[in-house]
Design a protein around this motif. Structure first.
Motif, mmCIF file in Angstrom:
data_model
loop_
_atom_site.group_PDB
_atom_site.id
_atom_site.type_symbol
_atom_site.label_atom_id
_atom_site.label_comp_id
_atom_site.label_asym_id
_atom_site.label_seq_id
_atom_site.Cartn_x
_atom_site.Cartn_y
_atom_site.Cartn_z
ATOM 1 N N VAL A 64 6.881 -27.927 -18.877
ATOM 2 C CA VAL A 64 7.718 -26.746 -19.078
ATOM 3 C C VAL A 64 7.077 -25.800 -20.100
ATOM 4 O O VAL A 64 7.095 -24.583 -19.941
ATOM 5 C CB VAL A 64 9.137 -27.154 -19.534
ATOM 6 N N HIS A 65 6.486 -26.354 -21.164
ATOM 7 C CA HIS A 65 5.857 -25.526 -22.191
ATOM 8 C C HIS A 65 4.540 -24.910 -21.714
ATOM 9 O O HIS A 65 4.152 -23.836 -22.179
ATOM 10 C CB HIS A 65 5.604 -26.351 -23.456
ATOM 11 N N GLY A 66 3.869 -25.597 -20.768
ATOM 12 C CA GLY A 66 2.590 -25.061 -20.288
ATOM 13 C C GLY A 66 1.547 -25.025 -21.399
ATOM 14 O O GLY A 66 1.347 -26.008 -22.110
ATOM 15 N N VAL A 67 0.897 -23.869 -21.585
ATOM 16 C CA VAL A 67 -0.149 -23.745 -22.600
ATOM 17 C C VAL A 67 0.433 -23.566 -24.001
ATOM 18 O O VAL A 67 -0.300 -23.649 -24.993
ATOM 19 C CB VAL A 67 -1.086 -22.551 -22.287
ATOM 20 N N ARG A 68 1.745 -23.327 -24.075
ATOM 21 C CA ARG A 68 2.370 -23.124 -25.373
ATOM 22 C C ARG A 68 2.727 -24.461 -26.016
ATOM 23 O O ARG A 68 2.921 -25.462 -25.331
ATOM 24 C CB ARG A 68 3.637 -22.275 -25.229
ATOM 25 N N THR A 69 2.824 -24.453 -27.318
ATOM 26 C CA THR A 69 3.272 -25.627 -28.053
ATOM 27 C C THR A 69 4.690 -25.378 -28.537
ATOM 28 O O THR A 69 4.932 -24.487 -29.349
ATOM 29 C CB THR A 69 2.364 -25.901 -29.265
ATOM 30 N N GLY A 70 5.638 -26.157 -28.004
ATOM 31 C CA GLY A 70 7.042 -25.942 -28.351
ATOM 32 C C GLY A 70 7.499 -26.853 -29.465
ATOM 33 O O GLY A 70 6.953 -27.939 -29.679
ATOM 34 N N LEU A 71 8.536 -26.416 -30.160
ATOM 35 C CA LEU A 71 9.101 -27.199 -31.256
ATOM 36 C C LEU A 71 10.369 -27.927 -30.841
ATOM 37 O O LEU A 71 10.763 -28.888 -31.480
ATOM 38 C CB LEU A 71 9.410 -26.283 -32.450
ATOM 39 N N PHE A 72 11.016 -27.443 -29.767
ATOM 40 C CA PHE A 72 12.283 -28.024 -29.364
ATOM 41 C C PHE A 72 12.216 -28.468 -27.908
ATOM 42 O O PHE A 72 11.380 -27.999 -27.135
ATOM 43 C CB PHE A 72 13.422 -27.005 -29.535
ATOM 44 N N THR A 73 13.127 -29.364 -27.546
ATOM 45 C CA THR A 73 13.196 -29.843 -26.169
ATOM 46 C C THR A 73 13.774 -28.750 -25.270
ATOM 47 O O THR A 73 14.907 -28.317 -25.473
ATOM 48 C CB THR A 73 14.099 -31.081 -26.072
ATOM 49 N N PRO A 74 13.032 -28.275 -24.266
ATOM 50 C CA PRO A 74 13.538 -27.213 -23.391
ATOM 51 C C PRO A 74 14.669 -27.707 -22.496
ATOM 52 O O PRO A 74 14.651 -28.853 -22.036
ATOM 53 C CB PRO A 74 12.308 -26.817 -22.576
ATOM 54 N N ASP A 75 15.636 -26.834 -22.249
ATOM 55 C CA ASP A 75 16.778 -27.201 -21.410
ATOM 56 C C ASP A 75 16.346 -27.607 -20.005
ATOM 57 O O ASP A 75 16.919 -28.525 -19.410
ATOM 58 C CB ASP A 75 17.760 -26.030 -21.317
ATOM 59 N N LEU A 76 15.342 -26.926 -19.463
ATOM 60 C CA LEU A 76 14.904 -27.213 -18.099
ATOM 61 C C LEU A 76 14.388 -28.637 -17.980
ATOM 62 O O LEU A 76 14.719 -29.349 -17.022
ATOM 63 C CB LEU A 76 13.816 -26.220 -17.677
ATOM 64 N N ALA A 77 13.598 -29.076 -18.941
ATOM 65 C CA ALA A 77 13.072 -30.441 -18.912
ATOM 66 C C ALA A 77 14.212 -31.445 -18.997
ATOM 67 O O ALA A 77 14.237 -32.471 -18.301
ATOM 68 C CB ALA A 77 12.090 -30.648 -20.061
ATOM 69 N N PHE A 78 15.179 -31.147 -19.857
ATOM 70 C CA PHE A 78 16.341 -32.014 -20.027
ATOM 71 C C PHE A 78 17.107 -32.148 -18.714
ATOM 72 O O PHE A 78 17.461 -33.252 -18.283
ATOM 73 C CB PHE A 78 17.231 -31.428 -21.121
ATOM 74 N N GLU A 79 17.357 -31.032 -18.039
ATOM 75 C CA GLU A 79 18.124 -31.062 -16.796
ATOM 76 C C GLU A 79 17.384 -31.807 -15.690
ATOM 77 O O GLU A 79 17.988 -32.537 -14.909
ATOM 78 C CB GLU A 79 18.444 -29.633 -16.344
ATOM 79 N N VAL A 80 16.077 -31.624 -15.620
ATOM 80 C CA VAL A 80 15.290 -32.302 -14.584
ATOM 81 C C VAL A 80 15.413 -33.815 -14.735
ATOM 82 O O VAL A 80 15.629 -34.535 -13.746
ATOM 83 C CB VAL A 80 13.809 -31.874 -14.658
#
Length: 204
Positions: A64-80
């Motif tokens: 979901v983050h792709g090339v970016r580095t995220g700090l929080f859990t994305p909603d889309l990943a959670f729902e999947v």
């Protein structure tokens, strides 16, 4: 005699028969056991591999983050991840329906014993009632699958099982102001806790 068959069948299901069998369960009692013992057992049998779940969560977050580095859990990943767990409910639900239908058919055959003196009448009565039960079987499965699809279409994070997590999250937010940003491992643990709470909420 046909009217009496209808009365006997209702009594077998509702449990108000004139004669109570003390040797074995039958009719409505067996269906009750299917609902309250067999079905929960089938739900418990659903394979839950924590190691595999962690891997899926990790991959989902990274994808979901792709090339970016995220700090929080994305909603889309959670729902999947959650939806993959909810889909697993379909098999035990359909199996429960099959078992109940079979018990209803057995009850029909039991209630037609009084028609043994009229084989043709008994045969036609069994055929008509069994056909009706089978027709309802398809509609019941459609309704159950529709209910699961409804659960899949909207993840209810306002369920009471999330109250405890919400309070814990507030405490963590306050604590995070005094410490560095959590690493990926801590994020995965938090996501797993959310997933566990949601699965309990969806099943409830």
């Amino acid at each position: 005699m046909v009217q009496q068959f209808g009365v006997d069948f209702e009594k077998c299901i509702e449990g108000s028969g004139d004669q109570v069998d003390t040797n074995e369960l039958s009719g409505g009692a067996k269906i009750n056991r299917l609902f309250h013992e067999r079905f929960p057992f089938e739900l418990v049998k659903i394979v839950f591999d924590e190691k595999e779940l962690r891997r899926e969560i990790s991959h989902a977050i990274k994808n979901v983050h792709g090339v970016r580095t995220g700090l929080f859990t994305p909603d889309l990943a959670f729902e999947v991840i959650v939806k993959k767990q909810i889909v697993k409910l379909k098999t035990p639900c359909l199996k429960c329906i099959d078992l109940v239908i079979q018990e209803l058919i057995n009850t029909v055959r039991q209630c037609t014993n009084k028609l043994n003196s009229y084989p043709r009448l008994r045969e036609e009565t069994e055929r008509i009632v069994t056909t009706h039960v089978r027709e309802r079987e398809g509609k019941t499965k459609d309704q159950v699958l529709l209910l699961i699809d409804i659960e899949l279409s909207y993840i209810n994070t306002n369920h009471e099982d999330f109250i405890g997590f919400a309070n814990a999250q507030q405490r963590n937010t306050a604590a995070n102001k005094k410490r560095p940003i959590p690493n990926q491992g801590e994020i995965l643990v938090s996501t797993r806790n959310i997933l566990t709470a949601l699965c309990r909420g969806q099943q409830g």
